[in-house]
Design an enzyme around this catalytic site. Structure first.
Site, PDB file in Angstrom:
ATOM      1  N   GLU A 178      40.745  34.810  35.749  1.00 42.93           N
ATOM      2  CA  GLU A 178      40.393  34.018  34.568  1.00 42.93           C
ATOM      3  C   GLU A 178      39.530  32.812  34.921  1.00 42.93           C
ATOM      4  O   GLU A 178      38.741  32.364  34.098  1.00 42.93           O
ATOM      5  CB  GLU A 178      41.639  33.594  33.795  1.00 42.93           C
ATOM      6  N   GLY A 225      45.875  39.436  38.561  1.00 41.13           N
ATOM      7  CA  GLY A 225      46.638  38.204  38.561  1.00 41.13           C
ATOM      8  C   GLY A 225      45.954  37.171  37.676  1.00 41.13           C
ATOM      9  O   GLY A 225      45.185  37.505  36.788  1.00 41.13           O
ATOM     10  N   ARG A 226      46.224  35.900  37.949  1.00 39.28           N
ATOM     11  CA  ARG A 226      45.600  34.838  37.164  1.00 39.28           C
ATOM     12  C   ARG A 226      44.264  34.386  37.726  1.00 39.28           C
ATOM     13  O   ARG A 226      43.488  33.722  37.033  1.00 39.28           O
ATOM     14  CB  ARG A 226      46.550  33.651  37.023  1.00 39.28           C
ATOM     15  N   CYS A 262      44.075  45.489  36.915  1.00 41.51           N
ATOM     16  CA  CYS A 262      44.827  44.548  36.090  1.00 41.51           C
ATOM     17  C   CYS A 262      43.902  43.592  35.343  1.00 41.51           C
ATOM     18  O   CYS A 262      43.131  44.010  34.496  1.00 41.51           O
ATOM     19  CB  CYS A 262      45.843  43.818  36.968  1.00 41.51           C
ATOM     20  N   HIS A 263      43.960  42.297  35.647  1.00 39.55           N
ATOM     21  CA  HIS A 263      43.092  41.307  35.016  1.00 39.55           C
ATOM     22  C   HIS A 263      41.774  41.142  35.769  1.00 39.55           C
ATOM     23  O   HIS A 263      40.922  40.362  35.342  1.00 39.55           O
ATOM     24  CB  HIS A 263      43.809  39.958  34.920  1.00 39.55           C
ATOM     25  N   TYR A 298      45.086  45.860  32.574  1.00 37.63           N
ATOM     26  CA  TYR A 298      46.342  45.482  31.948  1.00 37.63           C
ATOM     27  C   TYR A 298      46.088  45.486  30.444  1.00 37.63           C
ATOM     28  O   TYR A 298      45.023  45.056  29.983  1.00 37.63           O
ATOM     29  CB  TYR A 298      46.793  44.098  32.445  1.00 37.63           C
TER      30      TYR A 298
END
Length: 195
Positions: free
Chosen positions: A93, A89-90, A119-120, A139
């Site tokens: 980051e 997800g976000r 993913c991330h 991802y």
């Protein structure tokens, strides 16, 4: 099978399926999962986002559910855990900017304890400096970061349904790979699921 203690790193706008489903799978088979978030206390929630593959050039994002943090980030003793889960997800980051969180990740990598990242989530592995010489996937947009960190990219195909296992590290590109990703992680933990 002896129950294992698993640490899960979460934050606001973690991908909904990538936090909810692994948490539930691991608890279902008898493991204790402590979900922690810097700056959040036990009982507080993180917002989630659903990333969907609906024909655009990248995923779309929709509001997800709230996910409850069930352990205190500041009280974590990573040496007491048997495995680590990093959803995507976000959240990764900005979670990767937390020095304490990165030290936790380095502990799992150096101790060769099972790590499942999706993913991330691999952005956190990059920031922790633990991918040099490792083979992994993520991802597709994270491929340049993995290669710049000295990792070798593993292509899993257009359906994003496969996982990559390299020693103690199991990675996957997206929630579509949950069956393969969790099967590999459970094997590293010594869990057995009979068909």
């Amino acid at each position: 099978m002896a129950a294992k203690r698993i640490l899960m790193l979460v934050g606001d706008y973690v991908e909904d399926y990538e936090v909810m489903v692994p948490f539930q799978i691991l608890v279902m088979v008898g493991h204790q999962v402590d979900a922690v978030c810097p700056g959040k206390r036990v009982g507080e929630t993180v917002r989630t986002a659903v990333h969907d593959f609906d024909g655009a050039q990248t995923y779309s994002e929709k509001p997800g559910h709230n996910f409850t943090v069930n352990a205190d980030f500041n009280a974590v003793d990573e040496t007491a855990y048997d495995g680590l889960v990093i959803p995507g997800g976000r959240a990764p980051e900005y979670l990767r900017l937390n020095a304490r969180l990165l030290a936790m990740v380095r502990h799992f990598a150096q101790a060769r304890k099972p790590i499942a990242s999706i993913c991330h989530g691999q952005q956190i592995l990059v920031a922790a400096g633990v991918l040099k010489g490792r083979v992994c996937t993520a991802y597709p947009a994270v491929q340049p970061e993995i290669e710049a960190a000295g990792g070798t990219w593993h292509e899993v195909g257009a359906q994003l349904a496969n996982a990559c296992a390299d020693g103690n590290l199991v990675t996957a590109p997206a929630w579509t790979a949950h069956p393969a990703w969790m099967r590999e992680f459970l094997a590293l933990l010594g869990s057995r699921i009979e068909p």
